[in-house]
Enzyme design. Sequence first.
Site, mmCIF file in Angstrom:
data_model
loop_
_atom_site.group_PDB
_atom_site.id
_atom_site.type_symbol
_atom_site.label_atom_id
_atom_site.label_comp_id
_atom_site.label_asym_id
_atom_site.label_seq_id
_atom_site.Cartn_x
_atom_site.Cartn_y
_atom_site.Cartn_z
ATOM 1 N N LYS A 95 42.330 23.696 39.219
ATOM 2 C CA LYS A 95 41.421 22.981 38.304
ATOM 3 C C LYS A 95 41.532 23.486 36.866
ATOM 4 C CE LYS A 95 38.065 21.934 41.952
ATOM 5 N NZ LYS A 95 38.633 22.775 43.034
ATOM 6 N N ARG A 96 42.746 23.636 36.382
ATOM 7 C CA ARG A 96 42.962 24.101 35.026
ATOM 8 C C ARG A 96 42.750 22.963 34.022
ATOM 9 N NH1 ARG A 96 42.588 28.495 37.322
ATOM 10 N NH2 ARG A 96 44.205 30.104 37.292
#
Length: 271
Positions: A95-96
Site C-alpha cells: 500500500k505504498r
Amino acid sequence: MSFGSRARAAMDAYGPACIGIDPHGALLEAWGVGDTLEGLDRFAAACVEAFAGQVGFVKPQSAFFERFGARGVAILERTLQDLRHTGTLTILDVKRGDIGSTAEAYADAYLDEDSPMAADAVTVSPYLGFGSLRPFLDVAEKNDAGVFVLALTSNPEGPEVQHAASSSGRTVAGDVLAALRAANEGATPMGSYGAVVGATIGETDEDLDVNGPLLAPGFGSQGGTVDDLRRIFGDVAHLVLPSTSRQVLSAGPDVDALRAAAVAVNESLQL
C-alpha cells in the site's frame, strides 16, 4: 505476457482465490513455531511448499515481515523469489503511495524484474492524487507487472475519504475507478491495473468495471461470502480475486492441510 494476461490465465487454470500470507504473531504462536525470526522462516517455507504452483495468487503482507527488520525482509525476498515463475502470481501488499522520485524508487523496489524484492503486482494508495501513481504504472508496464489501487476498502474509516464528493461530481472512489478504466482501455483479455474493493463493503452504486482485476479482501473469516461477492460485483464477478488469509492459514502448519484449504476456497468460488 502482460500481468492482465497472466492473471486471466492463472484464474482460469487454478481459480480466482488469492491466499494472503500474513505471519502475524498470534498465527505464528498458533502454529507452534513461535513469534520469532525462526518461526517466520518456517511459516514462509510452509506457505511456499503448500501454494507454489497450486493456487493462482498469493498476497504476502510486507508489514508482518518488516517487523523483524532486515532479516525478516530477507525472508520476504526469498519467499517472493521462490513463489514466482511457478504459475502462482505474487501480489505484494505494501500500500505504498508517494510522489516523484520517491514513488519511482518504490516502484523499482517492488516491480522491477531485477529487484531482489520483485513481485508480480503491488498494492498502492492513490490519496496523493491518482497522477502520483504514474511511476508505478510505468514501471509495471515495462516489467509486465500489475498494480492494485485502493478504491473501496472495507475498513470503517474508509468511506469518509472514498465516498466524499470530488470536483468531478463523482466520489473520490469513483474518480479512482474512472482513472483505472482509462488506464486499461483497450487491453485484452483485461488490463494490468486493478482496484481493491472490499468483499464486505455493503451496497455500492460505483461502476466497478475497470477492465482489470478486482482484488477483494475480506472474504472468508472476515465475513465476506460468495453471495456478497455476487451482490457487490454482479456482471464483473469474473474479474474478482477474492482474498482470504485466516480461513486457509488456520489449517497450518501441515502443508497438505494448507494446500487442501486453499483448494477448497477455490472450489467454493462459483461466481
